[in-house]
Write a protein that holds these residues in place. Structure first.
Motif, PDB file in Angstrom:
ATOM      1  N   GLY A 124       0.808  -1.207   0.000  1.00  0.00           N
ATOM      2  CA  GLY A 124       0.000   0.000   0.000  1.00  0.00           C
ATOM      3  C   GLY A 124       0.845   1.261   0.000  1.00  0.00           C
ATOM      4  O   GLY A 124       1.997   1.263  -0.371  1.00  0.00           O
ATOM      5  N   VAL A 125       0.241   2.352   0.455  1.00  0.00           N
ATOM      6  CA  VAL A 125       0.899   3.659   0.438  1.00  0.00           C
ATOM      7  C   VAL A 125       1.001   4.180   1.864  1.00  0.00           C
ATOM      8  O   VAL A 125      -0.010   4.344   2.548  1.00  0.00           O
ATOM      9  N   GLU A 126       2.210   4.428   2.315  1.00  0.00           N
ATOM     10  CA  GLU A 126       2.423   5.002   3.646  1.00  0.00           C
ATOM     11  C   GLU A 126       3.092   6.353   3.488  1.00  0.00           C
ATOM     12  O   GLU A 126       4.232   6.451   3.036  1.00  0.00           O
ATOM     13  N   ILE A 127       2.375   7.409   3.839  1.00  0.00           N
ATOM     14  CA  ILE A 127       2.884   8.769   3.690  1.00  0.00           C
ATOM     15  C   ILE A 127       3.284   9.305   5.055  1.00  0.00           C
ATOM     16  O   ILE A 127       2.502   9.285   6.000  1.00  0.00           O
ATOM     17  N   ILE A 128       4.500   9.781   5.163  1.00  0.00           N
ATOM     18  CA  ILE A 128       5.020  10.340   6.408  1.00  0.00           C
ATOM     19  C   ILE A 128       4.716  11.830   6.448  1.00  0.00           C
ATOM     20  O   ILE A 128       4.850  12.528   5.439  1.00  0.00           O
ATOM     21  N   ALA A 129       4.321  12.329   7.587  1.00  0.00           N
ATOM     22  CA  ALA A 129       3.989  13.747   7.716  1.00  0.00           C
ATOM     23  C   ALA A 129       5.245  14.595   7.778  1.00  0.00           C
ATOM     24  O   ALA A 129       6.185  14.280   8.494  1.00  0.00           O
ATOM     25  N   ALA A 130       5.276  15.687   6.999  1.00  0.00           N
ATOM     26  CA  ALA A 130       6.390  16.627   7.063  1.00  0.00           C
ATOM     27  C   ALA A 130       6.327  17.439   8.347  1.00  0.00           C
ATOM     28  O   ALA A 130       7.341  17.904   8.853  1.00  0.00           O
ATOM     29  N   VAL A 131       5.119  17.655   8.848  1.00  0.00           N
ATOM     30  CA  VAL A 131       4.931  18.387  10.101  1.00  0.00           C
ATOM     31  C   VAL A 131       4.351  17.411  11.121  1.00  0.00           C
ATOM     32  O   VAL A 131       3.302  16.837  10.915  1.00  0.00           O
ATOM     33  N   SER A 132       5.061  17.207  12.206  1.00  0.00           N
ATOM     34  CA  SER A 132       4.642  16.233  13.203  1.00  0.00           C
ATOM     35  C   SER A 132       3.751  16.893  14.249  1.00  0.00           C
ATOM     36  O   SER A 132       3.847  18.088  14.495  1.00  0.00           O
ATOM     37  N   PRO A 133       2.877  16.107  14.887  1.00  0.00           N
ATOM     38  CA  PRO A 133       2.086  16.668  15.990  1.00  0.00           C
ATOM     39  C   PRO A 133       2.978  16.982  17.180  1.00  0.00           C
ATOM     40  O   PRO A 133       3.932  16.262  17.449  1.00  0.00           O
ATOM     41  N   TYR A 134       2.672  18.049  17.878  1.00  0.00           N
ATOM     42  CA  TYR A 134       3.474  18.437  19.039  1.00  0.00           C
ATOM     43  C   TYR A 134       2.960  17.682  20.255  1.00  0.00           C
ATOM     44  O   TYR A 134       2.292  18.246  21.108  1.00  0.00           O
ATOM     45  N   GLY A 135       3.304  16.406  20.332  1.00  0.00           N
ATOM     46  CA  GLY A 135       2.786  15.576  21.411  1.00  0.00           C
ATOM     47  C   GLY A 135       3.809  15.228  22.460  1.00  0.00           C
ATOM     48  O   GLY A 135       3.537  14.422  23.341  1.00  0.00           O
ATOM     49  N   SER A 136       5.001  15.784  22.389  1.00  0.00           N
ATOM     50  CA  SER A 136       6.067  15.346  23.290  1.00  0.00           C
ATOM     51  C   SER A 136       5.764  15.668  24.755  1.00  0.00           C
ATOM     52  O   SER A 136       6.266  15.009  25.653  1.00  0.00           O
ATOM     53  N   GLN A 137       4.936  16.673  24.999  1.00  0.00           N
ATOM     54  CA  GLN A 137       4.623  17.023  26.384  1.00  0.00           C
ATOM     55  C   GLN A 137       3.866  15.899  27.087  1.00  0.00           C
ATOM     56  O   GLN A 137       3.826  15.836  28.301  1.00  0.00           O
ATOM     57  N   ASP A 138       3.242  14.994  26.310  1.00  0.00           N
ATOM     58  CA  ASP A 138       2.479  13.911  26.899  1.00  0.00           C
ATOM     59  C   ASP A 138       3.313  12.655  27.126  1.00  0.00           C
ATOM     60  O   ASP A 138       2.819  11.663  27.637  1.00  0.00           O
ATOM     61  N   ALA A 139       4.585  12.688  26.722  1.00  0.00           N
ATOM     62  CA  ALA A 139       5.422  11.516  26.875  1.00  0.00           C
ATOM     63  C   ALA A 139       5.728  11.261  28.345  1.00  0.00           C
ATOM     64  O   ALA A 139       5.775  12.175  29.155  1.00  0.00           O
ATOM     65  N   GLU A 140       5.917  10.000  28.647  1.00  0.00           N
ATOM     66  CA  GLU A 140       6.329   9.635  30.008  1.00  0.00           C
ATOM     67  C   GLU A 140       7.741  10.151  30.250  1.00  0.00           C
ATOM     68  O   GLU A 140       8.649   9.897  29.457  1.00  0.00           O
ATOM     69  N   ILE A 141       7.938  10.903  31.314  1.00  0.00           N
ATOM     70  CA  ILE A 141       9.253  11.447  31.624  1.00  0.00           C
ATOM     71  C   ILE A 141       9.866  10.626  32.751  1.00  0.00           C
ATOM     72  O   ILE A 141       9.270  10.470  33.801  1.00  0.00           O
ATOM     73  N   GLN A 142      11.034  10.124  32.506  1.00  0.00           N
ATOM     74  CA  GLN A 142      11.736   9.351  33.521  1.00  0.00           C
ATOM     75  C   GLN A 142      13.163   9.867  33.599  1.00  0.00           C
ATOM     76  O   GLN A 142      13.932   9.723  32.660  1.00  0.00           O
TER      77      GLN A 142
END
Length: 217
Positions: free
Chosen positions: A9-27
């Motif tokens: 199939g077709v997998e298209i990568i986003a040139a602009v990523s969502p700003y989701g890093s604030q939700d990452a688990e911080i250790q």
């Protein structure tokens, strides 16, 4: 595993990523003012520390961030999830003038996302992204303009996305020995668009961009 002749199939990568890093688990990891403690020695050279850290992270499945001082000591370190890693407010303030390295764990990690380069506004001396294929680096010069670079990237993102979409369609028509082979080749081809954009544009905003391929990649 798909046999030879399989397509995926077709997998298209986003040139602009969502700003989701604030939700990452911080250790917070073992920092203690030293370089990696499980090494059993103290490096006093940033280049040696970076080489050790970036080799060690090749097998990691989650993103990690380390901040190094001028002597090569790891003074801040965090672990996130598969796609992002957040840092705390204190580290954001501390990053000015430091070297910040993080990893891209995918089979082909690729260059900096827009979420990555947004952190250049913290005033770090160098931002690095290590991956299985090598390490990407952006170094700030005295006239560095991170906000200008970010604005230019966002202006170019729609054009990059169109180019990546064309590549995705072309890659989907090819034959691959496995799904893993397809995903790596497709990701590499699309992310080359962003890599080339950095090569052409960062200098005008006061940065130096480099890619250091791994000899054993």
């Amino acid at each position: 595993m798909g046999g030879r002749g399989s397509s995926f199939g077709v997998e298209i990568i986003a040139a602009v990523s969502p700003y989701g890093s604030q939700d990452a688990e911080i250790q917070e990891l073992n920092v203690a003012g030293m370089t990696p403690m499980d090494r059993g020695s103290r490096f006093t050279n940033a280049e040696k520390t970076l080489d050790y850290l970036e080799r060690k992270k090749l097998q990691e499945t989650r993103e990690q961030v380390q901040v190094l001082d001028d002597y090569g000591y790891v003074t801040r370190a965090f672990q996130g999830d598969e796609h992002s890693c957040a840092v705390d407010d204190k580290t954001q303030q501390y990053a000015r003038g430091k070297i910040v390295t993080h990893n891209h764990p995918s089979e082909y990690g690729g260059t900096f996302s827009d979420a990555d380069i947004s952190f250049l506004s913290l005033g770090m001396k160098e931002l690095r992204a290590s991956a299985k294929e090598g390490t990407y680096s952006i170094k700030a010069k005295k006239n560095a303009n991170p906000h200008g670079l970010m604005k230019a990237y966002l202006r170019s993102a729609p054009r990059m996305q169109d180019a990546m979409r064309e590549i995705a369609l072309e890659m989907a028509r090819k034959k691959y020995t496995s799904k893993k082979a397809y995903e790596k080749a497709n990701r590499k081809a699309q992310l080359e668009v962003i890599h080339n954009w950095y090569q052409r544009n960062v200098k005008r905003y006061g940065f130096e961009y480099n890619f250091y391929p791994r000899e054993d990649a």
